[in-house]
Motif scaffolding. Structure first.
Motif, PDB file in Angstrom:
ATOM      1  N   SER A 161      -3.693   1.670  -3.594  1.00  0.00           N
ATOM      2  CA  SER A 161      -3.082   1.912  -2.302  1.00  0.00           C
ATOM      3  C   SER A 161      -4.109   1.839  -1.180  1.00  0.00           C
ATOM      4  O   SER A 161      -3.851   1.260  -0.112  1.00  0.00           O
ATOM      5  N   VAL A 162      -5.294   2.398  -1.408  1.00  0.00           N
ATOM      6  CA  VAL A 162      -6.361   2.396  -0.407  1.00  0.00           C
ATOM      7  C   VAL A 162      -6.919   0.987  -0.228  1.00  0.00           C
ATOM      8  O   VAL A 162      -7.165   0.528   0.899  1.00  0.00           O
ATOM      9  N   VAL A 163      -7.110   0.268  -1.324  1.00  0.00           N
ATOM     10  CA  VAL A 163      -7.621  -1.104  -1.253  1.00  0.00           C
ATOM     11  C   VAL A 163      -6.663  -1.982  -0.449  1.00  0.00           C
ATOM     12  O   VAL A 163      -7.086  -2.781   0.401  1.00  0.00           O
ATOM     13  N   LEU A 164      -5.369  -1.822  -0.673  1.00  0.00           N
ATOM     14  CA  LEU A 164      -4.383  -2.618   0.060  1.00  0.00           C
ATOM     15  C   LEU A 164      -4.342  -2.230   1.532  1.00  0.00           C
ATOM     16  O   LEU A 164      -4.158  -3.095   2.409  1.00  0.00           O
ATOM     17  N   LEU A 219      12.691   0.785   7.101  1.00  0.00           N
ATOM     18  CA  LEU A 219      11.716  -0.008   7.853  1.00  0.00           C
ATOM     19  C   LEU A 219      10.939  -0.942   6.930  1.00  0.00           C
ATOM     20  O   LEU A 219      10.663  -2.096   7.285  1.00  0.00           O
ATOM     21  N   LEU A 220      10.588  -0.441   5.748  1.00  0.00           N
ATOM     22  CA  LEU A 220       9.859  -1.282   4.795  1.00  0.00           C
ATOM     23  C   LEU A 220      10.721  -2.441   4.313  1.00  0.00           C
ATOM     24  O   LEU A 220      10.226  -3.555   4.112  1.00  0.00           O
ATOM     25  N   LEU A 271       3.433  -4.868  -8.045  1.00  0.00           N
ATOM     26  CA  LEU A 271       2.270  -5.653  -8.492  1.00  0.00           C
ATOM     27  C   LEU A 271       2.575  -7.139  -8.505  1.00  0.00           C
ATOM     28  O   LEU A 271       1.689  -7.956  -8.215  1.00  0.00           O
ATOM     29  N   ASN A 272       3.801  -7.514  -8.814  1.00  0.00           N
ATOM     30  CA  ASN A 272       4.169  -8.931  -8.710  1.00  0.00           C
ATOM     31  C   ASN A 272       3.985  -9.416  -7.273  1.00  0.00           C
ATOM     32  O   ASN A 272       3.519 -10.539  -7.043  1.00  0.00           O
ATOM     33  N   SER A 273       4.363  -8.585  -6.327  1.00  0.00           N
ATOM     34  CA  SER A 273       4.222  -8.945  -4.924  1.00  0.00           C
ATOM     35  C   SER A 273       2.757  -9.077  -4.536  1.00  0.00           C
ATOM     36  O   SER A 273       2.368 -10.020  -3.836  1.00  0.00           O
ATOM     37  N   SER A 303       0.828  -1.201   0.000  1.00  0.00           N
ATOM     38  CA  SER A 303       0.000   0.000   0.000  1.00  0.00           C
ATOM     39  C   SER A 303       0.862   1.251   0.000  1.00  0.00           C
ATOM     40  O   SER A 303       0.595   2.211  -0.741  1.00  0.00           O
ATOM     41  N   LEU A 304       1.897   1.249   0.808  1.00  0.00           N
ATOM     42  CA  LEU A 304       2.788   2.408   0.874  1.00  0.00           C
ATOM     43  C   LEU A 304       3.620   2.536  -0.399  1.00  0.00           C
ATOM     44  O   LEU A 304       3.808   3.639  -0.924  1.00  0.00           O
TER      45      LEU A 304
END
Length: 201
Positions: free
Chosen positions: A114-117, A26-27, A156-158, A10-11
């Protein structure tokens, strides 16, 4: 595990501003804890994020997502186009988010990936259902990013790696959207047709 992945995704699919770049370390730590098919693409993207000048990264984001209809981040567009049906879908999604305590700003549309995730990270079961509802659009977006040789294709692969393998009817839905495009925008996705046969989940 998926909730953590969806929060990272999402981020990373959002605008690459200074706040996101500050969170890259952190990510990366979070991505390193995910299964290889989910985490490795995020780590590749994070390498790109940290090695690319901020101005270039931001310009690439705008060129990719704001100037290419085939790389649309608004998932209801793929199935509904710019029709009245899309307005109803947006309203239903917003009500679903509100029931889960996810409040959107006036600038945010509920179908932005991003919002959906982010919603999926908060409500994993319901979020998974929502992602699967829009699976065809997700796959078309993923293919478009690969065709454009975009670094965001790794994100998107992730996302795709967190979802079940495409079933026959889902593949049919992707192929149909690829051939026809969304309602009232027949031309936009036509180039996806030949590439679809090589798609994977």
């Amino acid at each position: 595990m998926n909730a953590r992945a969806w929060q990272c995704q999402s981020l990373l699919i959002g605008y690459p501003d200074a706040q996101l770049r500050d969170r890259a370390g952190l990510l990366a730590e979070a991505a390193a804890t995910l299964p290889t098919p989910v985490g490795d693409p995020l780590l590749r993207f994070l390498d790109h994020l940290r090695s690319t000048p901020a101005g270039q990264l931001e310009a690439d984001y705008v060129a990719t997502f704001d100037h290419r209809k085939r790389c649309c981040l608004f998932l209801t567009y793929y199935g509904a186009g710019d029709t009245r049906k899309r307005g109803m879908a947006l309203l239903e999604m917003k009500q679903q988010y509100m029931a889960a305590g996810l409040a959107l700003t006036d600038e945010e549309l509920p179908d932005h990936l991003s919002v959906v995730l982010e919603y999926a990270a908060i409500q994993p079961a319901e979020g998974l259902d929502l992602l699967l509802t829009h699976r065809a659009g997700l796959e078309l977006l993923r293919l478009a990013l690969h065709d454009a040789h975009s670094p965001w294709a790794d994100v998107l692969n992730s996302v795709s790696a967190t979802l079940p393998a495409l079933a026959g009817d889902q593949r049919t839905a992707v192929a149909r959207l690829a051939a026809q495009g969304p309602p009232a925008e027949q031309v936009g996705l036509a180039p996806f047709g030949p590439q679809f046969e090589g798609a994977r989940s």
